[in-house]
Design a protein around this motif. Structure first.
Motif, PDB file in Angstrom:
ATOM      1  N   LEU A   1       0.777  -1.074   0.026  1.00  0.00           N
ATOM      2  CA  LEU A   1      -0.051   0.135  -0.032  1.00  0.00           C
ATOM      3  C   LEU A   1       0.859   1.304   0.170  1.00  0.00           C
ATOM      4  CD1 LEU A   1      -2.701   1.156  -0.158  1.00  0.00           C
ATOM      5  CD2 LEU A   1      -2.972   0.975   2.402  1.00  0.00           C
ATOM      6  N   SER A   2       1.882   1.451   0.985  1.00  0.00           N
ATOM      7  CA  SER A   2       2.603   2.518   0.732  1.00  0.00           C
ATOM      8  C   SER A   2       3.427   3.010  -0.352  1.00  0.00           C
ATOM      9  CB  SER A   2       3.486   2.683   1.952  1.00  0.00           C
ATOM     10  OG  SER A   2       4.402   1.480   1.832  1.00  0.00           O
ATOM     11  N   ALA A   3       3.798   1.813  -1.180  1.00  0.00           N
ATOM     12  CA  ALA A   3       4.333   1.912  -2.438  1.00  0.00           C
ATOM     13  C   ALA A   3       3.374   2.107  -3.579  1.00  0.00           C
ATOM     14  CB  ALA A   3       5.037   0.533  -2.618  1.00  0.00           C
ATOM     15  N   ILE A   4       2.258   1.710  -3.568  1.00  0.00           N
ATOM     16  CA  ILE A   4       1.254   2.230  -4.369  1.00  0.00           C
ATOM     17  C   ILE A   4       0.871   3.685  -4.054  1.00  0.00           C
ATOM     18  CG2 ILE A   4      -1.315   2.070  -4.786  1.00  0.00           C
ATOM     19  CD1 ILE A   4      -0.807  -1.009  -4.261  1.00  0.00           C
ATOM     20  N   GLN A   5       0.755   4.149  -2.935  1.00  0.00           N
ATOM     21  CA  GLN A   5       0.625   5.701  -2.681  1.00  0.00           C
ATOM     22  C   GLN A   5       1.788   6.493  -2.964  1.00  0.00           C
ATOM     23  OE1 GLN A   5      -0.749   4.992   1.429  1.00  0.00           O
ATOM     24  NE2 GLN A   5      -2.735   6.019   0.821  1.00  0.00           N
ATOM     25  N   PHE A   6       2.983   6.014  -3.046  1.00  0.00           N
ATOM     26  CA  PHE A   6       4.239   6.809  -3.247  1.00  0.00           C
ATOM     27  C   PHE A   6       4.330   6.754  -4.967  1.00  0.00           C
ATOM     28  CE2 PHE A   6       8.506   6.661  -4.949  1.00  0.00           C
ATOM     29  CZ  PHE A   6       9.019   7.880  -4.169  1.00  0.00           C
ATOM     30  N   ALA A   7       3.760   5.919  -5.591  1.00  0.00           N
ATOM     31  CA  ALA A   7       3.860   5.997  -7.099  1.00  0.00           C
ATOM     32  C   ALA A   7       3.208   7.203  -7.751  1.00  0.00           C
ATOM     33  CB  ALA A   7       3.724   4.316  -7.644  1.00  0.00           C
ATOM     34  N   GLY A   8       3.518   7.591  -8.805  1.00  0.00           N
ATOM     35  CA  GLY A   8       2.856   8.395  -9.647  1.00  0.00           C
ATOM     36  C   GLY A   8       1.408   7.980 -10.197  1.00  0.00           C
ATOM     37  N   LEU A   9       1.627   6.388 -10.503  1.00  0.00           N
ATOM     38  CA  LEU A   9       0.154   5.650 -10.804  1.00  0.00           C
ATOM     39  C   LEU A   9       0.286   4.377  -9.821  1.00  0.00           C
ATOM     40  CD1 LEU A   9      -2.147   5.185 -12.339  1.00  0.00           C
ATOM     41  CD2 LEU A   9      -0.674   4.236 -14.089  1.00  0.00           C
TER      42      LEU A   9
END
Length: 192
Positions: free
Chosen positions: A125-133
């Motif tokens: 989840l944190s990587a999903i939120q960090f990424a531009g998409l």
């Protein structure tokens, strides 16, 4: 841009985000596979990877989009799949996905806006939120689906990665030309 990857049209804000992607980062279990862990009587691990996803990954790399894998588990099968597809960036045994993603982005000189991350469970989840998409799959955890930018129509291990790769290529106006190369007319014209 015309997409036939989902029954509904892709929202304009998602297409705009996808147009900037230069690095696609994938989780494995639940994204590249269906999330099941199968073991033989001898303890050998088995995974099923989708061939549609594989071609989509290769098409992205041919178009100049880097592809990487970040996974919490370490598996020889994942290493083999990455090698077979030509994926050069494989981070296994990385339970802190955000830390691994930031490390990879720094190494490759990519900003968050240039990254798409696809995962299915809370450690993603944190990587999903960090990424531009930030992308997930319909078989992903409900809380992840709630916070991702986009959820594919195909489930993990059943073409979800291909759906995302087509979306990225279409948003960058590269998909139509790529698909045209597979048509019989193109092969006859080029003398193949």
């Amino acid at each position: 841009m015309s997409l036939s990857i989902a029954p509904d049209s892709v929202p304009a804000n998602i297409a705009r985000k996808a147009a900037s992607i230069r690095l696609l980062v994938l989780d494995v279990d639940g994204v590249m596979s269906n999330g099941q862990l199968l073991f033989s009587a001898q303890g050998d691990e088995l995974k099923a990877f989708n061939i549609l996803d594989g071609l989509g990954i290769k098409q992205l790399m041919t178009a100049g989009v880097d592809v990487a894998i970040i996974t919490g588990r370490s598996s020889p099968l994942t290493a083999k799949r990455a090698s077979d597809l030509g994926i050069k960036h494989l981070l296994q045994g990385r339970e802190d996905k955000l830390d691994a993603l930031v490390e990879l982005a720094t190494q490759l000189g990519r900003t968050a806006d240039e990254i798409a991350y696809m995962g299915d469970d809370l450690p993603d989840l944190s990587a999903i939120q960090f990424a531009g998409l930030g992308v997930t799959v319909p078989n992903g955890h409900w809380f992840v689906r709630q916070h991702a930018d986009y959820c594919t129509t195909a489930g993990g291990g059943t073409g979800a990665v291909r759906e995302l790769s087509d979306l990225i290529l279409a948003s960058q106006n590269r998909l139509d030309a790529l698909l045209a190369d597979y048509l019989l007319d193109a092969k006859v014209t080029s003398g193949q």
